[in-house]
Design an enzyme around this catalytic site. Structure first.
Site, mmCIF file in Angstrom:
data_model
loop_
_atom_site.group_PDB
_atom_site.id
_atom_site.type_symbol
_atom_site.label_atom_id
_atom_site.label_comp_id
_atom_site.label_asym_id
_atom_site.label_seq_id
_atom_site.Cartn_x
_atom_site.Cartn_y
_atom_site.Cartn_z
ATOM 1 C CD GLU A 121 0.036 -12.473 1.905
ATOM 2 O OE1 GLU A 121 -0.590 -12.340 2.031
ATOM 3 O OE2 GLU A 121 -0.036 -11.313 1.900
ATOM 4 N N GLY B 109 0.542 -4.753 2.317
ATOM 5 C CA GLY B 109 0.791 -4.147 3.577
ATOM 6 C C GLY B 109 0.990 -3.986 4.544
ATOM 7 C CG ASN C 168 -5.729 -11.641 -1.261
ATOM 8 O OD1 ASN C 168 -6.649 -12.140 -1.360
ATOM 9 N ND2 ASN C 168 -4.431 -11.144 -1.195
ATOM 10 C CD1 TRP C 169 -12.384 -9.809 0.651
ATOM 11 C CD2 TRP C 169 -13.340 -11.026 2.078
ATOM 12 N NE1 TRP C 169 -13.202 -9.380 0.582
ATOM 13 C CE2 TRP C 169 -14.859 -10.029 1.206
ATOM 14 C CE3 TRP C 169 -14.107 -12.057 2.728
ATOM 15 C CZ2 TRP C 169 -15.651 -9.813 1.823
ATOM 16 C CZ3 TRP C 169 -15.524 -12.054 3.318
ATOM 17 C CH2 TRP C 169 -16.184 -11.199 2.318
ATOM 18 C CE LYS C 170 -3.316 -9.493 1.832
ATOM 19 N NZ LYS C 170 -2.018 -8.917 1.952
ATOM 20 C CB SER D 53 -0.649 -0.004 0.787
ATOM 21 O OG SER D 53 0.252 -1.028 1.844
ATOM 22 C CD GLU E 173 -0.719 -7.411 -4.941
ATOM 23 O OE1 GLU E 173 -1.730 -6.831 -4.578
ATOM 24 O OE2 GLU E 173 -0.543 -8.870 -4.403
ATOM 25 C CG HIS F 67 -0.488 -12.613 -3.171
ATOM 26 N ND1 HIS F 67 0.413 -12.518 -2.097
ATOM 27 C CD2 HIS F 67 -1.514 -11.593 -3.015
ATOM 28 C CE1 HIS F 67 -0.418 -11.396 -1.515
ATOM 29 N NE2 HIS F 67 -1.220 -10.917 -2.169
ATOM 30 N N GLY G 106 -5.749 -5.142 -0.146
ATOM 31 C CA GLY G 106 -5.860 -6.037 0.569
ATOM 32 C C GLY G 106 -6.415 -5.838 1.933
ATOM 33 N N GLY G 107 -5.393 -4.982 2.578
ATOM 34 C CA GLY G 107 -5.898 -4.698 3.788
ATOM 35 C C GLY G 107 -7.882 -3.864 3.938
HETATM 36 C C1 PEP Z 1 -2.509 -7.987 -1.286
HETATM 37 O O1 PEP Z 1 -2.933 -8.802 -0.144
HETATM 38 O O2 PEP Z 1 -2.325 -8.516 -2.703
HETATM 39 C C2 PEP Z 1 -2.420 -6.168 -1.179
HETATM 40 C C3 PEP Z 1 -2.032 -5.794 -2.492
HETATM 41 O O3 PEP Z 1 -2.158 -6.208 0.287
HETATM 42 P P1 PEP Z 1 -2.142 -4.791 0.696
HETATM 43 O O4 PEP Z 1 -3.608 -3.943 -0.253
HETATM 44 O O5 PEP Z 1 -2.918 -4.823 2.524
HETATM 45 O O6 PEP Z 1 -0.944 -4.201 0.530
#
Ligand code: PEP
Length: 249
Positions: A96, A172, A9-11, A212, A166, A94, A233-234
């Site tokens: 967010e 994050g 997920n590039w956000k 994470s 999640e 999600h 994500g990251g």
């Molecule tokens: C996400 O954006 O869905 C996520 C799990 O982010 P991260 O891996 O950065 O925690």
């Protein structure tokens, strides 16, 4: 045997120009056969990403759409538009979007229905806050999210849905759920799906863990019996993603 699915997920990161550059770095290392790998990019990058991914097995997704077909919804894009641009997967629900953009369970259900109607493959996110985790009520909360999201979804569409567990406290933050904590909830989600549908249907639904995930913890997490891959994500914006996709090595 469920095929693993590992989605990045590039956000809200990467311009079209940066998309080209990042895909050039990740493409060959992420092109594996034993798992579905999905780059979930911002909608504006779908066309560029589609061209950059040409010739690889990597799949393309995007992060949002609106559930109406067309009309006076300034700023929104439809399921048909993202599909036509080249996206196959779409993230729905999600945390967010639930928290920042106030998307509620009703909207998430409408989006899940529309994604299936349009022929998109949804990645449906669920997960609890730290407060609910500490209060011990997280399972009841997650069961509510699952029941509401799948309301009116047929057996065959349920099977095509990917669920991403999640926990919000792990997104994050660098604080990953332990593999036991993640497995406990992914297994519980499968039990909820089994109650709504049947054991056969729930056994086919792929359930990811997200929060994470990194090159150091992917192998243990994805090795758990009810965890069918990850939503990342990251770490999906770095060459680390190649190590995550090749977690078995
Ligand atoms: C996400 O954006 O869905 C996520 C799990 O982010 P991260 O891996 O950065 O925690």
């Amino acid at each position: 045997m469920r095929k693993k699915i590992i989605a990045g997920n590039w956000k809200m990161n990467m311009t079209p120009t940066e998309t080209k550059e990042l895909i050039a770095k990740l493409k060959s290392g992420c092109d594996v056969k034993d798992a579905d790998v999905v780059f979930v990019v911002p909608s504006i990058d779908v066309t560029t990403a589609k061209a950059s991914l040409e010739g690889s097995n990597i799949k393309l997704g995007t992060q949002n759409f609106y559930f109406e077909d067309k009309g006076a919804f300034t700023g929104e894009i439809s399921a048909k538009m993202i599909l036509d641009a080249g996206a196959e997967y779409v993230i729905i629900g999600h945390s967010e979007r639930r928290m920042i953009f106030k998307e509620d369970d009703k909207m998430i259900n409408l989006k899940l229905k529309k994604a299936h109607e349009a022929g998109l493959k949804p990645i449906l996110c669920c997960g609890e806050s730290l407060e609910l985790r500490e209060a011990g009520t997280y399972k009841t909360f997650i069961e509510g999210q699952i029941k509401s999201a799948f309301d009116g979804i047929s057996d065959s569409d349920a099977k095509k849905t990917v669920v991403a567990y999640e926990p919000i406290w792990a997104i994050g933050t660098g604080k990953t759920a332990t593999s036991e904590e993640a497995e406990e909830v992914c297994k519980f989600i499968r039990e909820c799906l089994s109650k709504i549908y049947s054991n056969d249907v729930s056994e086919e639904i792929r359930i990811q863990y997200g929060g994470s995930v990194n090159a150091g913890n992917a192998k243990e997490l994805f090795g758990m019996p009810d965890i069918d891959g990850g939503l990342v994500g990251g770490a999906s914006l770095k060459e680390d993603f190649i190590k995550i996709v090749n977690y078995k090595e």
